[in-house]
Design a protein around this motif. Structure first.
Motif, short mmCIF file in Angstrom:
data_model
loop_
_atom_site.label_atom_id
_atom_site.label_comp_id
_atom_site.label_asym_id
_atom_site.label_seq_id
_atom_site.Cartn_x
_atom_site.Cartn_y
_atom_site.Cartn_z
N GLU A 137 -31.61 -108.75 -41.19
CA GLU A 137 -32.55 -108.36 -40.14
C GLU A 137 -32.09 -107.08 -39.45
O GLU A 137 -32.89 -106.18 -39.20
N ARG A 138 -30.82 -106.99 -39.16
CA ARG A 138 -30.30 -105.80 -38.50
C ARG A 138 -30.32 -104.59 -39.43
O ARG A 138 -30.52 -103.46 -39.00
N GLU A 169 -27.13 -112.63 -45.94
CA GLU A 169 -27.08 -113.32 -44.65
C GLU A 169 -28.29 -112.88 -43.81
O GLU A 169 -28.49 -111.68 -43.59
N PRO A 170 -29.09 -113.81 -43.33
CA PRO A 170 -30.33 -113.47 -42.61
C PRO A 170 -30.12 -112.52 -41.43
O PRO A 170 -30.89 -111.56 -41.28
N GLN A 171 -29.11 -112.75 -40.61
CA GLN A 171 -28.91 -111.90 -39.43
C GLN A 171 -28.52 -110.48 -39.85
O GLN A 171 -29.02 -109.49 -39.28
N HIS A 172 -27.65 -110.37 -40.82
CA HIS A 172 -27.25 -109.05 -41.31
C HIS A 172 -28.44 -108.33 -41.93
O HIS A 172 -28.64 -107.12 -41.71
#
Length: 282
Positions: free
Chosen positions: A198-199, A193-196
């Protein structure tokens, strides 16, 4: 792909059969073979006259986790292909532990080929056979063509991996292992998942705390303790996602698990190469 016409239209249907071979207990070789026989009966009883191709998949000898990663056994691969063609029932007598011993833990997935073979009659001919083992997995192609009641019950499915504990550097992904490391595997799987993702790169400590990872789990992740993560219960296919996100190649992880330098590990391969599951555009 084989059913595409020149104009790009499908001429038939694809019916996928999913076989779980990563987490134990898994179907035995005999169960796969018996399933193929049942599949054959279903196809033959179909009212329409159909042309059916049974396609099996699964890499031949290979192991991608633990200190034993990089294991290959090409003589066994050749024997397996020969027995699959001429004496398939002899392959149903082997347990997962025996397949892992001969062809590596992940190489035990070749039991899926027995579904294909069980769906064929005894009267077959080999049209094409080829295999090649580059860096990690022996890749084979086998094309068989036709020439012209099974007991699948298992009283103890875990008996299939009895004796696996004797294989040093091998850690089966069992239900117990999955339960113990579920939270950590879920955390790493979410790297798709892109957001996960990135974080994870920019705010890793806070993200791990939000997912309630234990201090031990956080230390293993932040310290890139590959072999410790495998022993803890992280399945390799989540581990390689983390490696790719951090810019580490699969061979780097294999070398670390084996306690070797990259040079030492690559020297043990037929083809020295770098690769990962990372998208080229990332």
């Amino acid at each position: 792909m084989m059913m595409l016409a020149e104009e790009g239209e499908w001429h038939g249907s694809v019916v996928p059969l999913q076989v779980g071979v990563l987490q134990f207990p898994a179907p035995s070789a005999k169960r796969c073979y018996d399933f193929g026989k049942a599949l054959r009966q279903a196809i033959l009883s179909y009212p329409e006259d159909l042309n059916v191709a049974i396609i099996a998949t699964g890499g031949l000898s290979h192991q991608v986790h633990g200190e034993r990663c990089g294991f290959n056994n090409e003589p066994w691969d050749e024997e397996f292909l020969q027995r699959l063609e001429t004496k398939p029932e002899s392959l149903t007598e082997l347990t997962h532990a025996e397949y892992a011993t001969k062809g590596g833990m992940e190489g035990a997935e070749v039991i899926m080929w027995l579904i294909m073979r069980g769906a064929l009659s005894d009267d077959i001919c080999c049209v094409h056979k080829a295999s090649y083992c580059p860096p990690m997995t022996n890749i084979a192609t086998l094309i068989l063509e036709e020439q012209g009641a099974n007991d699948s019950s298992e009283l103890n499915p875990m008996a299939q991996i009895q004796g696996i504990e004797q294989l040093e550097g091998t850690y089966p992904f069992t239900v117990e292992t999955s339960h113990r490391a579920y939270r950590l595997n879920d955390f790493l799987r979410r790297l798709i998942e892109p957001q996960h993702r990135e974080r994870f790169i920019h705010d890793q400590a806070a993200l791990m705390q939000e997912f309630d990872l234990t201090a031990e789990e956080q230390t293993m992740v932040s310290g890139l303790k590959w072999i410790e993560l495998i022993r803890y219960g992280v399945i390799f296919f989540c581990l390689e996602k983390m490696a790719a996100v951090l810019g580490r190649s699969n061979p780097e992880v294999y070398a670390a698990m084996r306690g070797e330098t990259m040079e030492e590990f690559q020297a043990s391969r037929k083809v020295a190469m770098q690769y990962s599951v990372s998208a080229k555009t990332s």
